[in-house]
Motif scaffolding. Structure first.
Motif, PDB file in Angstrom:
ATOM      1  N   GLY A   1      -6.170  -1.968 -12.409  1.00  0.00           N
ATOM      2  CA  GLY A   1      -5.403  -2.843 -11.649  1.00  0.00           C
ATOM      3  C   GLY A   1      -5.070  -2.269 -10.158  1.00  0.00           C
ATOM      4  N   VAL A   2      -5.906  -1.108  -9.847  1.00  0.00           N
ATOM      5  CA  VAL A   2      -5.416  -0.563  -8.647  1.00  0.00           C
ATOM      6  C   VAL A   2      -6.696  -0.628  -7.525  1.00  0.00           C
ATOM      7  N   LYS A   3      -6.411  -0.705  -6.251  1.00  0.00           N
ATOM      8  CA  LYS A   3      -7.232  -0.776  -5.142  1.00  0.00           C
ATOM      9  C   LYS A   3      -7.102   0.407  -4.260  1.00  0.00           C
ATOM     10  N   VAL A   4      -8.200   1.373  -4.234  1.00  0.00           N
ATOM     11  CA  VAL A   4      -8.085   2.461  -3.381  1.00  0.00           C
ATOM     12  C   VAL A   4      -8.690   1.991  -2.246  1.00  0.00           C
ATOM     13  N   THR A   5      -7.877   2.222  -0.972  1.00  0.00           N
ATOM     14  CA  THR A   5      -8.085   1.677   0.352  1.00  0.00           C
ATOM     15  C   THR A   5      -8.804   2.866   1.171  1.00  0.00           C
ATOM     16  N   ARG A   6      -8.576   3.960   0.890  1.00  0.00           N
ATOM     17  CA  ARG A   6      -8.772   5.096   1.893  1.00  0.00           C
ATOM     18  C   ARG A   6      -8.568   6.304   1.227  1.00  0.00           C
ATOM     19  N   VAL A   7      -9.512   7.276   1.503  1.00  0.00           N
ATOM     20  CA  VAL A   7      -9.376   8.819   1.125  1.00  0.00           C
ATOM     21  C   VAL A   7      -9.623   9.661   2.075  1.00  0.00           C
ATOM     22  N   GLU A   8      -8.966  10.561   2.389  1.00  0.00           N
ATOM     23  CA  GLU A   8      -8.954  11.428   3.459  1.00  0.00           C
ATOM     24  C   GLU A   8      -9.043  12.906   2.990  1.00  0.00           C
TER      25      GLU A   8
ATOM     26  N   GLU B   1       0.933  -1.334  -0.014  1.00  0.00           N
ATOM     27  CA  GLU B   1      -0.043   0.030  -0.110  1.00  0.00           C
ATOM     28  C   GLU B   1       0.887   1.271  -0.060  1.00  0.00           C
ATOM     29  N   LYS B   2       0.457   2.123  -0.902  1.00  0.00           N
ATOM     30  CA  LYS B   2       1.300   3.550  -1.043  1.00  0.00           C
ATOM     31  C   LYS B   2       0.357   4.585  -0.617  1.00  0.00           C
ATOM     32  N   VAL B   3       1.029   6.009  -0.419  1.00  0.00           N
ATOM     33  CA  VAL B   3       0.076   6.960  -0.159  1.00  0.00           C
ATOM     34  C   VAL B   3       0.531   8.032  -1.057  1.00  0.00           C
ATOM     35  N   LEU B   4      -0.559   8.546  -1.824  1.00  0.00           N
ATOM     36  CA  LEU B   4      -0.520   9.429  -2.724  1.00  0.00           C
ATOM     37  C   LEU B   4      -1.053  10.877  -2.383  1.00  0.00           C
ATOM     38  N   ASP B   5      -0.015  11.786  -2.271  1.00  0.00           N
ATOM     39  CA  ASP B   5      -0.579  13.131  -1.779  1.00  0.00           C
ATOM     40  C   ASP B   5      -1.002  14.011  -2.653  1.00  0.00           C
ATOM     41  N   ILE B   6      -2.297  14.440  -2.565  1.00  0.00           N
ATOM     42  CA  ILE B   6      -2.906  15.168  -3.668  1.00  0.00           C
ATOM     43  C   ILE B   6      -2.774  16.765  -3.196  1.00  0.00           C
ATOM     44  N   PRO B   7      -2.015  17.525  -4.134  1.00  0.00           N
ATOM     45  CA  PRO B   7      -1.769  19.120  -3.774  1.00  0.00           C
ATOM     46  C   PRO B   7      -2.924  19.944  -3.575  1.00  0.00           C
TER      47      PRO B   7
ATOM     48  N   LEU C   1       0.604   5.891 -14.193  1.00  0.00           N
ATOM     49  CA  LEU C   1      -0.577   5.443 -13.239  1.00  0.00           C
ATOM     50  C   LEU C   1      -0.590   6.520 -12.161  1.00  0.00           C
ATOM     51  N   GLN C   2       0.523   6.906 -11.504  1.00  0.00           N
ATOM     52  CA  GLN C   2       0.537   8.004 -10.489  1.00  0.00           C
ATOM     53  C   GLN C   2      -0.111   9.448 -11.060  1.00  0.00           C
ATOM     54  N   SER C   3       0.435   9.932 -12.053  1.00  0.00           N
ATOM     55  CA  SER C   3      -0.305  11.002 -12.701  1.00  0.00           C
ATOM     56  C   SER C   3      -1.639  10.883 -12.810  1.00  0.00           C
ATOM     57  N   ALA C   4      -2.208   9.642 -13.505  1.00  0.00           N
ATOM     58  CA  ALA C   4      -3.537   9.553 -14.045  1.00  0.00           C
ATOM     59  C   ALA C   4      -4.410   9.591 -12.763  1.00  0.00           C
ATOM     60  N   MET C   5      -3.770   8.933 -11.638  1.00  0.00           N
ATOM     61  CA  MET C   5      -4.527   9.074 -10.622  1.00  0.00           C
ATOM     62  C   MET C   5      -4.622  10.263  -9.806  1.00  0.00           C
ATOM     63  N   VAL C   6      -3.559  11.011  -9.736  1.00  0.00           N
ATOM     64  CA  VAL C   6      -3.693  12.366  -9.281  1.00  0.00           C
ATOM     65  C   VAL C   6      -4.729  13.290 -10.062  1.00  0.00           C
TER      66      VAL C   6
ATOM     67  N   VAL D   1      -4.650   9.882  -0.417  1.00  0.00           N
ATOM     68  CA  VAL D   1      -5.122   8.756  -0.701  1.00  0.00           C
ATOM     69  C   VAL D   1      -4.284   7.587  -0.487  1.00  0.00           C
ATOM     70  N   TYR D   2      -4.794   6.634  -0.078  1.00  0.00           N
ATOM     71  CA  TYR D   2      -4.239   5.331   0.035  1.00  0.00           C
ATOM     72  C   TYR D   2      -4.607   4.160  -0.990  1.00  0.00           C
ATOM     73  N   TRP D   3      -3.670   3.604  -1.489  1.00  0.00           N
ATOM     74  CA  TRP D   3      -3.835   2.739  -2.538  1.00  0.00           C
ATOM     75  C   TRP D   3      -2.657   1.735  -2.844  1.00  0.00           C
ATOM     76  N   ARG D   4      -2.992   0.673  -3.648  1.00  0.00           N
ATOM     77  CA  ARG D   4      -2.075  -0.319  -3.914  1.00  0.00           C
ATOM     78  C   ARG D   4      -2.436  -1.182  -5.282  1.00  0.00           C
ATOM     79  N   ILE D   5      -1.295  -1.764  -5.817  1.00  0.00           N
ATOM     80  CA  ILE D   5      -1.487  -2.412  -7.191  1.00  0.00           C
ATOM     81  C   ILE D   5      -1.759  -3.876  -6.922  1.00  0.00           C
ATOM     82  N   VAL D   6      -3.144  -4.107  -7.423  1.00  0.00           N
ATOM     83  CA  VAL D   6      -3.610  -5.760  -7.323  1.00  0.00           C
ATOM     84  C   VAL D   6      -3.320  -6.433  -8.605  1.00  0.00           C
ATOM     85  N   ASP D   7      -3.267  -5.697  -9.709  1.00  0.00           N
ATOM     86  CA  ASP D   7      -2.723  -6.338 -10.994  1.00  0.00           C
ATOM     87  C   ASP D   7      -1.704  -5.564 -11.475  1.00  0.00           C
TER      88      ASP D   7
END
Length: 323
Positions: free
Chosen positions: A152-159, A64-70, A105-110, A88-94
């Motif tokens: 292939g991404v699973k978002v586990t938490r958004v704050e 699981e990784k942390v994505l910091d949204i500006p 992937l990271q730029s698309a998620m941001v 955003v907390y997320w991880r790659i499942v596929d």
């Protein structure tokens, strides 16, 4: 010459072995292509590949990784400008989808998270953005998880971290909060005064009721006491009169017996009548409603003579009754 060739053979052999062996750490995965086409996925541990045909094109962690949204500018439904940032907390499942379905992937998620935040904030008013933070997080988590599933991404938490209005809006909010506090203080003060007045009036009413009940009980008790006193006095007077009548009856009986036994007893009776007459005068003199009675001392013998004649008549009546 042979030694040089042997040395070169060892070097090239070692290089070939190195290219054939790939070690993948725990929590990571890697993708292998053969002649530009996806072949297989390397699992954690020791893996062998063909260095001439195979190539490791993508290696990434599945932890699981942390994505910091500006911070970004958003407009609420009531046209108020606010600045919002999130994490955003997320991880790659596929791993295969994460590499081949999206270029970065990271730029698309941001960009996806920023778009979703602006969309959700545009549906709420300013006050709702502060009170509905939990609901906003849940909506963003659901939408982002659905949107990133093809990657292939699973978002586990958004704050949502900070929701900051513009400076002008902050000043207006401070003025509004100050007015609200003053309003609440005035309401609480008036309610306190009202409750105090009500309690005071209720206390006075209760005190008056208790005072009236106490006076009523006192009057009743006093009346009952006076009634009992009157009854007791009447009973005492009645008992006194009964005893007095009994004493007079007994005295008369004793006098009658004495007169029958002694003919001279009428003289003593005359004296008793005279004394009784004098006592009656004394009693009349002590009475509050009595009148003054004058008696000439020279008339006392005549009075006694009259009493004697009355007694004599009584004796004659007694003798005739004997006959």
């Amino acid at each position: 010459m042979e030694q040089v060739l042997l040395l070169l053979g060892l070097v090239f052999g070692a290089g070939a072995v190195t290219k054939c062996v790939r070690v993948i750490n725990q929590g990571d995965e890697a993708l292998v292509e053969t002649l530009g086409s996806y072949k297989r996925k390397l699992e954690p541990g020791l893996n062998l590949i063909n260095p001439l045909l195979d190539n490791v094109v993508y290696k990434q962690t599945i932890r699981e990784k942390v994505l910091d949204i500006p911070p970004q500018q958003c407009i609420t439904r009531d046209n108020v400008s606010i600045t919002v940032d999130a994490v955003v907390y997320w991880r790659i499942v596929d791993m295969e989808k994460a590499y081949y379905k999206v270029e970065n992937l990271q730029s698309a998620m941001v960009n996806l998270v920023l778009t979703q935040i602006r969309a959700e904030m545009g549906q709420l008013e300013l006050d709702q953005t502060f009170t509905a933070r939990t609901q906003i997080n849940e909506i963003l988590l659901r939408d982002l998880d659905i949107a990133t599933d093809p990657w292939g991404v699973k978002v586990t938490r958004v704050e949502l971290r900070d929701i900051i209005p513009s400076k002008a809006v902050q000043e207006s909010m401070e003025l509004q909060m100050s007015a609200e506090r003053k309003k609440r203080a005035a309401i609480l003060t008036s309610e306190g005064d009202r409750e105090s007045a009500v309690n005071s009036a209720r206390g006075k009413a209760d005190a008056q009721i208790l005072d009236a009940e106490a006076r009523q009980k006192a009057v009743i008790l006093q009346a009952e006491a006076e009634q009992k006193a009157i009854v007791l006095r009447a009973q005492a007077e009645r008992q006194q009169q009964v005893l007095k009548a009994q004493a007079i009856a007994e005295s008369a009986e004793i006098i009658a017996q004495r007169m029958q036994a002694n003919p001279e007893a009428h003289k003593a009776l005359e004296v008793l009548f005279a004394l009784g007459y004098l006592d009656m005068g004394v009693s009349i003199g002590k009475s509050n409603s009595s009148k003054v009675m004058f008696m000439d001392p020279r008339t006392i013998p005549a009075t006694l003579e009259g009493i004697r004649s009355i007694v004599g008549d009584m004796n004659d009546v007694g003798d005739s009754n004997k006959l």
